[in-house]
Design an enzyme around this catalytic site. Sequence first.
Site, mmCIF file in Angstrom:
data_model
loop_
_atom_site.group_PDB
_atom_site.id
_atom_site.type_symbol
_atom_site.label_atom_id
_atom_site.label_comp_id
_atom_site.label_asym_id
_atom_site.label_seq_id
_atom_site.Cartn_x
_atom_site.Cartn_y
_atom_site.Cartn_z
ATOM 1 N N HIS A 1 -9.861 -4.983 0.267
ATOM 2 C CA HIS A 1 -8.459 -4.915 0.538
ATOM 3 C C HIS A 1 -8.353 -4.313 1.937
ATOM 4 C CE1 HIS A 1 -6.391 -4.626 -3.584
ATOM 5 N NE2 HIS A 1 -7.356 -5.476 -3.781
ATOM 6 N N GLU B 1 -4.062 -11.789 -2.233
ATOM 7 C CA GLU B 1 -2.707 -11.037 -2.490
ATOM 8 C C GLU B 1 -2.131 -10.883 -1.303
ATOM 9 O OE1 GLU B 1 -5.611 -8.828 -3.212
ATOM 10 O OE2 GLU B 1 -6.106 -9.330 -5.256
#
Length: 326
Positions: free
Chosen positions: A37, A106
């Site tokens: 991330h 995402e």
Amino acid sequence: MQIGYKLAAEAFGPAELVRQAVLAEEAGFDFVEISDHYHPWLDNQGHSPFAWTVLGSIAAKTSRIGLATGVTCPTVRYHPAIIAQAAATLALLSDGRFVLGVGSGERLNEHVTGVGFPDAVSTRHEMLREALEIIRLLWRGGYQSYDGKHLRLEDARVFDLPEELPLIAVAASGPASTRIAAELGDGLFATEDKPEIVRQYRDAGGSGPHYVEVPMAWAPDEHAAAKAVLETSRWAVTGWKVMSELPNPVNFEAATTTVREEDILEKFACGTDPARYVEVAQQFVDAGFDRLVMQNTGPDPDGFIDFYQRELADRILRLKPSGARA
């Protein structure tokens, strides 16, 4: 059956993640999987180090345990040529212990470069397909070029390639993504205990291992464990359609204000009762998964790893599909 340990890069700093990976190897886990991330899901998680640097350090400080990304998006924040090079290098440094987990990404992480994260899921899938074609092309060796609808490659070569290329596990949640996993990947990666995901993957010709994350939260009592999940990981009950769309931690904060403790207890194995952990893991085994990633979101990673070694490892490794979920 193989059992992995999830390194939550949103919840811990880089040195702590390496320490946990060393403990996981000592405890007998087969592999560790790290999230890749740019942002944490919630601000109070407080971390998000560069996963590839952490993996290199883990490779240097361990000798047996497998390493995996869970998962990397090779389309926006990274160009697939960079991931092809990074994965090949890590495979060499780890003596072939690395698995490249990839997915369509995402918005939380991919919007940061300012080039735009596609609104249409179909476009994200097209980009992932092109990215995998580029990675495979570069892993053939030699100079390569590629001119796709979304992605391009110009006279690129990965010079350091391992003799045995890393396995690629592709994240999937429905028919379109399972087809990509079957056609261009070597395995499947998922986060839900849905038998149809494995079935669709197999129907599309997929025959590799099936990775999945199993939600757990160890603490001395069930309430304390569920409270910890509510504080830092309540986003996990929102479902993939929400998780893939929101752009920043503040949006996940707002979207999860109505999550209750009973919602956590329904989905997660919480507390210290081994039977509950086995019950939750069994759901994923019944769905057809054979690479179970223990995703502890409790407040004490050392306590969980000790609990796993003493109470869970033998029980979970013995699990077989019960036939209760066709």
